[in-house]
Design an enzyme around this catalytic site. Structure first.
Site, PDB file in Angstrom:
ATOM      1  N   ASP A 140      -1.134   5.534   8.384  1.00 18.97           N
ATOM      2  CA  ASP A 140      -0.311   4.816   7.718  1.00 18.97           C
ATOM      3  C   ASP A 140      -0.938   4.437   6.180  1.00 18.97           C
ATOM      4  OD1 ASP A 140       1.391   3.021   6.525  1.00 18.97           O
ATOM      5  OD2 ASP A 140       1.704   1.911   8.321  1.00 18.97           O
TER       6      ASP A 140
ATOM      7  N   TYR B 270      16.983   5.965  -2.278  1.00 15.40           N
ATOM      8  CA  TYR B 270      16.992   7.369  -2.592  1.00 15.40           C
ATOM      9  C   TYR B 270      16.698   7.893  -3.762  1.00 15.40           C
ATOM     10  CZ  TYR B 270      16.650  12.404  -1.357  1.00 15.40           C
ATOM     11  OH  TYR B 270      15.944  13.865  -0.925  1.00 15.40           O
TER      12      TYR B 270
END
Length: 302
Positions: free
Chosen positions: A75, A173
């Site tokens: 991760d 985004y």
């Protein structure tokens, strides 16, 4: 057979479970590299993306292509975990790392396309920044000293769009993708005196596993998706992106690109590689042409 231009080189491709990351890892393997492939989706546990692809599968594909794939569940928001990953590479490869590809994304479920900033979830938007930008920072912070010590190497920041692109249509985004481009420029500034090159790289319309599922097609039947979106005619496979990275990594004069925002279709012309089917999709040229003329033929840009 692919020429082993990267034989003996060591690469780390983060976010290599599927899509562009998998394509990059496999093509680096095809060129002979040892590739550490990382991600959260493993044979025993799926990430929140809940996709079936795994890093073990990617590692197997790297090895089958002619390289050596090593899957390491990671991760990239876990600072200590990323430190352990890089320490493992340092230990197993005698301090060698030649290629770092920051490809972590994970933002699809968090991206909202039809609302302005103030109507979106702030929590989700900030999480998107952490997953898509902070992961890259954390990984570079740990890994760059290995490249700097050897005074050579390549860092590739995978993004969407180029530095010249206008607003991508939704705030969080856009911020993430533009931020990654700027990150490549900033790293280039720090790394250039140490002989290491950093670039940003975008694919065109990437025909990933998730995108194929979105259109309800397979790689064999992908052209059926054109009926749903005409721009899908200019889509490209992850192989194209992978070959772009492999070409950069094998270029003895790669430092000429340092700090640049690059694209697959641009590098295909420069280095002469093709997509998996032998075509050379020019997403940038095609999209620009469609803004001027509605009668543009996709086949003229492949």
């Amino acid at each position: 057979m692919t020429e082993k231009t990267l034989l003996g080189q060591i690469a780390l491709v983060s976010g290599a479970t599927r899509g562009g990351g998998r394509g990059i890892a496999v093509q680096l393997g095809a060129a002979g590299a040892t590739v550490y492939v990382t991600g959260r989706s493993t044979a025993v546990s799926r990430s929140p993306m809940n996709r079936p692809e795994t890093i073990e599968e990617t590692a197997e594909l790297v090895t089958a292509a002619g390289g050596h794939g090593i899957a390491v569940p990671t991760d990239h928001l876990d600072i200590a975990g990323v430190g352990e990953l890089v320490a493992r590479i340092d230990r197993e490869q005698d301090g060698r790392l030649d290629i770092l590809v920051n490809n972590v994304w994970g933002g699809d479920p968090l991206t909202v396309w039809d609302k302005p900033l103030w109507e979106q979830s702030l929590e989700d938007g900030l999480l998107l920044q952490r997953q898509a930008v902070h992961t890259h920072i954390i990984t570079s912070w740990h890994a760059l000293p290995l490249l700097v010590t050897r005074r050579r190497g390549l860092v590739v920041e995978v993004t969407d769009g180029t530095a010249e692109q206008d607003y991508r249509g939704t705030f969080f985004y856009d911020l993430a993708k533009a931020g990654v481009i700027r990150m490549a420029q900033a790293q280039a500034g720090d790394l250039r005196p140490h002989g290491v090159t950093a670039v940003a790289l975008t694919p065109g319309f990437l025909r990933s596993e998730a995108m194929l599922d979105h259109f309800g097609v397979t790689e064999d039947t992908w052209r059926d998706g054109i009926a749903k979106d005409s721009y899908f005619a200019m889509s490209e496979t992850p192989v194209y992106l992978g070959r772009a990275v492999a070409a950069l990594a094998a270029d003895p004069q790669v430092d000429r690109w340092s700090g640049r925002s690059l694209a697959t279709w641009q590098l295909a012309k420069e280095y002469g590689f093709t997509d998996a089917d032998g075509s050379r999709p020019d997403w940038g040229g095609y999209f620009a042409a469609t803004q001027r003329d509605s009668g543009v033929a996709p086949e003229d840009y492949r």
